[in-house]
Design a protein around this motif. Structure first.
Motif, PDB file in Angstrom:
ATOM      1  N   ASN A   1       0.805  -1.218   0.000  1.00 19.47           N
ATOM      2  CA  ASN A   1       0.000   0.000   0.000  1.00 19.47           C
ATOM      3  C   ASN A   1       0.840   1.272   0.000  1.00 19.47           C
ATOM      4  O   ASN A   1       0.310   2.370  -0.161  1.00 19.47           O
ATOM      5  CB  ASN A   1      -0.964   0.009   1.188  1.00 19.47           C
TER       6      ASN A   1
ATOM      7  N   GLY B   1      -1.797  -4.990  -2.606  1.00 19.00           N
ATOM      8  CA  GLY B   1      -2.553  -4.089  -1.762  1.00 19.00           C
ATOM      9  C   GLY B   1      -3.096  -4.706  -0.493  1.00 19.00           C
ATOM     10  O   GLY B   1      -2.713  -5.804  -0.086  1.00 19.00           O
TER      11      GLY B   1
ATOM     12  N   ARG C   1      -6.035  -0.452  -2.414  1.00 19.84           N
ATOM     13  CA  ARG C   1      -6.937  -0.927  -1.375  1.00 19.84           C
ATOM     14  C   ARG C   1      -8.206  -1.458  -2.012  1.00 19.84           C
ATOM     15  O   ARG C   1      -8.674  -0.940  -3.019  1.00 19.84           O
ATOM     16  CB  ARG C   1      -7.270   0.195  -0.380  1.00 19.84           C
TER      17      ARG C   1
ATOM     18  N   HIS D   1       3.406  -6.862   5.662  1.00 20.84           N
ATOM     19  CA  HIS D   1       2.504  -5.824   6.174  1.00 20.84           C
ATOM     20  C   HIS D   1       2.547  -5.680   7.688  1.00 20.84           C
ATOM     21  O   HIS D   1       2.527  -4.573   8.200  1.00 20.84           O
ATOM     22  CB  HIS D   1       1.066  -6.084   5.689  1.00 20.84           C
TER      23      HIS D   1
END
Length: 264
Positions: free
Chosen positions: A135, A171, A181, A237
């Protein structure tokens, strides 16, 4: 391609600078860890998996600090010459996104262009560079495709190399009005499509939670993948202290701020 052991073995470390709390730059170490697998794609003696390389470091050959992923590609030559890793032209690369850092490593969560990281691995001679976007990445599949026949940014598609299939979804779950997203419903639909049939390797930026405490992730992603679990799911992430978890008949390997080298 399946893990035959879940205990990592530290091969090396790379010093770099990353933004800490309040954006204060910190000196940290990127761990390079080995995991054994039963087989590798033809043409590769190792696969290097990495993500969340949100820092800067000088090349081992000198110069000013640059994106950590660029420096990491230069280290491949050093490690090959020392016998730590095979030559770069026998090392495939799998990227799970978030490869950008503010140039001064003084701003957390910065977003920016990361095509040069992909270029660095392709220029090093790696026979395959597949990955997804995080992202905080500014890069397109079309830009990446220009770097070579076996260089691909995946988002809802799959590619084959050396007898294995790699699929990827870029994403995170979030407001679809923002870059990279998707709604949770759309994200889970994408995962169901990517795992029908299951690929050998699934690349995600945001992944499932693990099977032990501290392995944070999205439970709905785990339940979706468990129906047709790939042998190997790579994600990032969020950081896991213990990087490996069981998922169905396969495993999840978290490569947030770490490098995992898969070797037979």
């Amino acid at each position: 391609m399946r893990l035959v052991g879940t205990r990592t073995h530290r091969l090396a470390t790379v010093p770099y600078r990353a933004a800490g709390p309040g954006g204060v730059p910190q000196n940290v170490q990127l761990g390079i860890e080995r995991l054994p697998v039963d087989t590798l794609p033809a043409g590769c003696d190792a696969l290097l998996a990495a993500g969340d390389l949100q820092g800067v470091a000088p090349s081992p050959f000198g110069g000013k600090p640059e994106l950590l992923g660029i420096a990491l590609a230069d280290y491949l030559q050093v490690w090959a010459e020392s016998g730590l890793l095979p030559p770069a032209d026998r090392v495939g690369v799998l990227l799970t996104g978030d490869l950008y850092s503010a140039p001064g490593a003084d701003r957390r969560g910065a977003s920016g262009a990361v095509l040069d990281v992909w270029l660095a691995f392709a220029a090093a001679g790696c026979p395959m560079v597949y990955g997804v976007a995080g992202n905080h990445d500014e890069v397109t599949a079309a830009q990446v495709a220009e770097l070579g026949r076996n260089v691909a940014l995946l988002d809802g598609d799959r590619r084959g190399f050396g007898g294995i299939t790699v699929a990827g979804g870029s994403g995170i779950v979030g407001d679809p009005g923002r870059p990279l997203r998707r709604t949770e419903s759309d994200f889970l639909t994408l995962l169901a499509e990517l795992t029908t049939p299951p690929p050998d390797v699934l690349l995600l930026h945001e992944g499932p939670n693990g099977d032990r405490a501290g392995q944070l992730g999205r439970p709905t992603v785990r339940s979706t993948l468990a129906r047709r679990a790939p042998m190997l799911t790579l994600c990032g992430h969020v950081h896991w202290t213990e990087p490996v978890a069981v998922l169905g008949d396969g495993h999840v390997v978290n490569v947030d701020a770490r490098v995992v080298v898969l070797m037979a």
